[in-house]
Design an enzyme around this catalytic site. Structure first.
Site, PDB file in Angstrom:
ATOM      1  N   CYS A  62      59.364  -4.159  26.911  1.00  0.00           N
ATOM      2  CA  CYS A  62      59.509  -4.925  28.388  1.00  0.00           C
ATOM      3  C   CYS A  62      60.064  -4.260  29.406  1.00  0.00           C
ATOM      4  O   CYS A  62      61.074  -4.578  29.885  1.00  0.00           O
ATOM      5  CB  CYS A  62      60.236  -6.283  28.096  1.00  0.00           C
ATOM      6  SG  CYS A  62      59.309  -7.441  26.989  1.00  0.00           S
TER       7      CYS A  62
ATOM      8  N   ILE B 191      56.033  -0.726  32.974  1.00  0.00           N
ATOM      9  CA  ILE B 191      54.460  -0.886  32.944  1.00  0.00           C
ATOM     10  C   ILE B 191      54.091  -1.948  32.509  1.00  0.00           C
ATOM     11  O   ILE B 191      52.792  -2.640  32.860  1.00  0.00           O
ATOM     12  CB  ILE B 191      54.052   0.604  32.004  1.00  0.00           C
ATOM     13  CG1 ILE B 191      52.407   0.806  32.701  1.00  0.00           C
ATOM     14  CG2 ILE B 191      53.876   0.082  30.496  1.00  0.00           C
ATOM     15  CD1 ILE B 191      52.295   1.139  34.106  1.00  0.00           C
ATOM     16  N   ALA B 192      54.794  -2.900  31.932  1.00  0.00           N
ATOM     17  CA  ALA B 192      54.218  -4.086  31.308  1.00  0.00           C
ATOM     18  C   ALA B 192      53.732  -4.931  32.523  1.00  0.00           C
ATOM     19  O   ALA B 192      52.578  -5.697  32.304  1.00  0.00           O
ATOM     20  CB  ALA B 192      55.462  -4.957  30.561  1.00  0.00           C
TER      21      ALA B 192
ATOM     22  N   SER C 273      60.614  -7.557  23.014  1.00  0.00           N
ATOM     23  CA  SER C 273      61.438  -6.289  23.392  1.00  0.00           C
ATOM     24  C   SER C 273      62.588  -6.224  22.127  1.00  0.00           C
ATOM     25  O   SER C 273      62.756  -7.199  21.562  1.00  0.00           O
ATOM     26  CB  SER C 273      62.187  -6.765  24.569  1.00  0.00           C
ATOM     27  OG  SER C 273      63.192  -5.546  24.885  1.00  0.00           O
TER      28      SER C 273
ATOM     29  N   HIS D 150      55.843   4.316  19.557  1.00  0.00           N
ATOM     30  CA  HIS D 150      54.340   3.866  19.613  1.00  0.00           C
ATOM     31  C   HIS D 150      53.856   3.774  17.847  1.00  0.00           C
ATOM     32  O   HIS D 150      53.101   2.596  17.750  1.00  0.00           O
ATOM     33  CB  HIS D 150      53.298   5.039  20.241  1.00  0.00           C
ATOM     34  CG  HIS D 150      53.479   4.640  21.974  1.00  0.00           C
ATOM     35  ND1 HIS D 150      52.820   5.331  22.708  1.00  0.00           N
ATOM     36  CD2 HIS D 150      54.364   3.965  22.605  1.00  0.00           C
ATOM     37  CE1 HIS D 150      53.209   5.234  24.071  1.00  0.00           C
ATOM     38  NE2 HIS D 150      54.157   4.329  23.804  1.00  0.00           N
TER      39      HIS D 150
ATOM     40  N   LYS E 283      49.625   5.594  26.381  1.00  0.00           N
ATOM     41  CA  LYS E 283      49.659   6.977  26.240  1.00  0.00           C
ATOM     42  C   LYS E 283      51.206   7.478  26.652  1.00  0.00           C
ATOM     43  O   LYS E 283      51.637   6.785  27.230  1.00  0.00           O
ATOM     44  CB  LYS E 283      48.740   7.827  27.206  1.00  0.00           C
ATOM     45  CG  LYS E 283      48.618   7.257  28.516  1.00  0.00           C
ATOM     46  CD  LYS E 283      50.090   7.407  29.426  1.00  0.00           C
ATOM     47  CE  LYS E 283      50.788   8.453  29.694  1.00  0.00           C
ATOM     48  NZ  LYS E 283      51.778   8.164  30.469  1.00  0.00           N
TER      49      LYS E 283
ATOM     50  N   ASP F 289      54.007  12.888  29.077  1.00  0.00           N
ATOM     51  CA  ASP F 289      53.978  11.800  29.937  1.00  0.00           C
ATOM     52  C   ASP F 289      52.815  11.900  31.015  1.00  0.00           C
ATOM     53  O   ASP F 289      52.252  10.819  31.365  1.00  0.00           O
ATOM     54  CB  ASP F 289      55.270  11.627  30.537  1.00  0.00           C
ATOM     55  CG  ASP F 289      55.748  10.355  31.258  1.00  0.00           C
ATOM     56  OD1 ASP F 289      55.511   9.362  30.749  1.00  0.00           O
ATOM     57  OD2 ASP F 289      55.404  10.094  32.660  1.00  0.00           O
TER      58      ASP F 289
HETATM   59  N1  LIG Z   1      55.615   3.745  34.208  1.00  0.00           N
HETATM   60  C1  LIG Z   1      54.267   4.249  34.620  1.00  0.00           C
HETATM   61  O1  LIG Z   1      53.751   4.271  35.784  1.00  0.00           O
HETATM   62  C2  LIG Z   1      53.205   4.283  33.197  1.00  0.00           C
HETATM   63  C3  LIG Z   1      51.957   4.243  33.723  1.00  0.00           C
HETATM   64  C4  LIG Z   1      50.939   4.392  32.643  1.00  0.00           C
HETATM   65  C5  LIG Z   1      51.613   4.438  31.312  1.00  0.00           C
HETATM   66  N2  LIG Z   1      52.678   4.486  30.989  1.00  0.00           N
HETATM   67  C6  LIG Z   1      53.064   4.516  29.495  1.00  0.00           C
HETATM   68  O2  LIG Z   1      53.713   3.133  29.369  1.00  0.00           O
HETATM   69  C7  LIG Z   1      54.690   3.602  28.301  1.00  0.00           C
HETATM   70  C8  LIG Z   1      55.984   2.650  28.898  1.00  0.00           C
HETATM   71  O3  LIG Z   1      56.382   3.390  29.849  1.00  0.00           O
HETATM   72  P1  LIG Z   1      57.441   2.687  30.984  1.00  0.00           P
HETATM   73  O4  LIG Z   1      57.373   3.556  32.148  1.00  0.00           O
HETATM   74  O5  LIG Z   1      57.179   1.068  30.735  1.00  0.00           O
HETATM   75  O6  LIG Z   1      58.887   2.985  30.035  1.00  0.00           O
HETATM   76  P2  LIG Z   1      60.163   2.001  30.067  1.00  0.00           P
HETATM   77  O7  LIG Z   1      60.266   1.212  31.279  1.00  0.00           O
HETATM   78  O8  LIG Z   1      61.177   3.393  30.462  1.00  0.00           O
HETATM   79  O9  LIG Z   1      60.389   1.602  28.834  1.00  0.00           O
HETATM   80  C9  LIG Z   1      59.551   0.550  28.140  1.00  0.00           C
HETATM   81  C10 LIG Z   1      60.156   0.364  26.987  1.00  0.00           C
HETATM   82  O10 LIG Z   1      60.358   1.258  25.864  1.00  0.00           O
HETATM   83  C11 LIG Z   1      61.662   1.037  25.127  1.00  0.00           C
HETATM   84  N3  LIG Z   1      62.631   2.111  25.688  1.00  0.00           N
HETATM   85  C12 LIG Z   1      62.627   2.846  26.786  1.00  0.00           C
HETATM   86  N4  LIG Z   1      63.604   3.643  26.902  1.00  0.00           N
HETATM   87  C13 LIG Z   1      64.582   3.231  25.815  1.00  0.00           C
HETATM   88  C14 LIG Z   1      65.692   3.593  25.293  1.00  0.00           C
HETATM   89  N5  LIG Z   1      66.424   4.459  25.806  1.00  0.00           N
HETATM   90  N6  LIG Z   1      66.137   3.346  24.132  1.00  0.00           N
HETATM   91  C15 LIG Z   1      65.408   2.281  23.326  1.00  0.00           C
HETATM   92  N7  LIG Z   1      64.099   1.772  23.706  1.00  0.00           N
HETATM   93  C16 LIG Z   1      63.723   2.312  24.915  1.00  0.00           C
HETATM   94  C17 LIG Z   1      62.098  -0.432  25.593  1.00  0.00           C
HETATM   95  O11 LIG Z   1      61.279  -1.182  24.787  1.00  0.00           O
HETATM   96  P3  LIG Z   1      61.701  -2.695  24.327  1.00  0.00           P
HETATM   97  O12 LIG Z   1      61.687  -3.467  25.664  1.00  0.00           O
HETATM   98  O13 LIG Z   1      60.891  -3.078  23.425  1.00  0.00           O
HETATM   99  O14 LIG Z   1      63.062  -2.717  23.776  1.00  0.00           O
HETATM  100  C18 LIG Z   1      61.653  -0.351  27.113  1.00  0.00           C
HETATM  101  O15 LIG Z   1      61.259  -1.617  27.619  1.00  0.00           O
HETATM  102  C19 LIG Z   1      54.884   4.872  28.095  1.00  0.00           C
HETATM  103  O16 LIG Z   1      54.112   5.223  27.028  1.00  0.00           O
HETATM  104  C20 LIG Z   1      54.127   5.537  29.485  1.00  0.00           C
HETATM  105  O17 LIG Z   1      53.576   6.769  29.135  1.00  0.00           O
HETATM  106  C21 LIG Z   1      53.670   4.196  32.026  1.00  0.00           C
END
Ligand SMILES: NC(=O)c1ccc[n+]([C@@H]2O[C@H](COP(=O)([O-])OP(=O)(O)OC[C@H]3O[C@@H](n4cnc5c(N)ncnc54)[C@H](OP(=O)(O)O)[C@@H]3O)[C@@H](O)[C@H]2O)c1
Length: 329
Positions: free
Chosen positions: A10, A13-14, A34, A77, A95, A180
């Site tokens: 959560c 990107i969600a 989450s 993942h 990814k 990333d």
């Molecule tokens: N942000 C972008 O623009 C973007 C674009 C395309 C693809 N993506 C991909 O999408 C995925 C998620 O990216 P995001 O930007 O959404 O990441 P994020 O907001 O940093 O984190 C997504 C989720 O990962 C877990 N997480 C992150 N940091 C953590 C920590 N310090 N300890 C434990 N769990 C942690 C948590 O899962 P839970 O909530 O389940 O605990 C968190 O809700 C990645 O594979 C990324 O490469 C991102």
């Protein structure tokens, strides 16, 4: 079919996936999960999703889902997607697919044994401009493809973002520019040349946390085909791709999410081709199409290609001596 999706993770990107699914009009997010029930409830409220869970397994046990979107940091993942496949559920995995090729191989083998759909969420692959580019390459619009130059460089100011608890800079969360954002350029090269590199070289500048903050990749695909790629968290640069063929050049500005391409050919004025806007809806429609047609892999983003990308990134990291905590070897 109206697909019932669950989301694992959560974070940032969600909501973008949620919006993409809404745009398709082909399904709904019925639950989010989450590790933190608070994070899940916040997202539930923000998106208006029916259910929120503080445990992934509970969501998978209790909800009737058609597919799960894995939106956690890279290090999770493998275990998240494995859990879904073991529950008999198709997965769309953000990814980079996994931390490394060994994890990718195990996940792919499990999906194939279970005869379940599995795809890396390489959303850029399905955008209208990318689809148009593939058509142009296939019809020989610029002759035989010889070279690719592509960069994905975004500035992450030195602040809280460069600390090890930030996903992008964290070794524990399998961060770094390569996994990333460099992954987009490597996937693009595989798409443009239609094969895996035979020689892989590159260089990296490491952040103090131990992951690459800037990296370059020079991939040789044999018979003079070559890709020069770069990714960085340190400086903002135009996110272009330039594809050079024997009869011309295609320029793709902002290649990850452009809506236009320019073809430059000898003795002709440059031609700008306008395409539809980018978004997550195209990859989601592809998942739905595959599920409807009983396909367990997308022909546009097959699992062997994902494995090739992971192997390329493993090779680069081993050249740089960059390992994530707990990785074998
Ligand atoms: N942000 C972008 O623009 C973007 C674009 C395309 C693809 N993506 C991909 O999408 C995925 C998620 O990216 P995001 O930007 O959404 O990441 P994020 O907001 O940093 O984190 C997504 C989720 O990962 C877990 N997480 C992150 N940091 C953590 C920590 N310090 N300890 C434990 N769990 C942690 C948590 O899962 P839970 O909530 O389940 O605990 C968190 O809700 C990645 O594979 C990324 O490469 C991102």
């Amino acid at each position: 079919m109206s697909a019932r999706w669950g989301i694992i993770g959560c974070g940032l990107i969600a909501p973008k996936f949620f919006q993409g699914l809404e745009t398709t009009g082909e399904g709904t997010v019925v639950a989010v999960a989450s590790k933190s029930i608070l994070r899940a409830k916040l997202l539930q409220k923000k998106l208006g999703v029916p259910k929120a869970y503080g445990s992934y397994a509970k969501m998978l046990d209790r909800e009737k889902l058609d597919a799960v979107y894995i939106a956690t940091s890279h290090n999770y993942h493998f275990e998240n997607a494995k859990l879904c496949l073991e529950h008999g559920l198709p997965v769309l995995v953000e990814k980079a697919f996994t931390r490394n090729a060994a994890e990718a191989e195990e996940l792919i083998a499990l999906a194939r044994t279970q005869n379940l759909f599995c795809m890396e969420a390489m959303w850029t692959r399905f955008n209208p401009a990318t689809t148009k580019l593939r058509e142009l390459i296939a019809e020989g619009a610029i002759g035989e493809i010889k070279r690719l130059k592509a960069e994905f460089c975004v500035k992450m100011p030195p602040s809280i973002k460069t600390m090890p608890w930030n996903r992008m800079y964290s070794p524990r969360l399998a961060g770094g520019a390569l996994l990333d954002i460099g992954v987009y350029t490597i996937a693009y090269a595989g798409m443009v040349f239609g094969c895996v590199p035979t020689r892989i070289g590159g260089s990296a500048k490491m952040a103090w946390t131990g992951v690459d903050k800037t990296s370059e990749y020079h991939l040789d695909f044999g018979q003079g085909l070559r890709a020069d790629l770069a990714a960085s968290f340190v400086e903002e640069r135009p996110r272009f791709a330039v594809i050079t063929g024997t009869h011309g050049i295609i320029r793709v500005p902002y290649f990850s999410r452009t809506d236009k391409l320019t073809i430059i050919r000898a003795s002709r004025a440059p031609e700008i081709i306008k395409c539809g806007p980018s978004g997550f809806e195209y990859e989601i429609r592809e998942v739905h199409r595959c599920l409807r047609e009983g396909l367990t892999e997308s022909p546009s983003m097959p699992l062997d290609e994902t494995l090739g990308i992971m192997r390329t990134m493993d090779t680069l990291r081993s050249q740089w001596g960059m390992k994530y905590p707990g990785e074998a070897g």
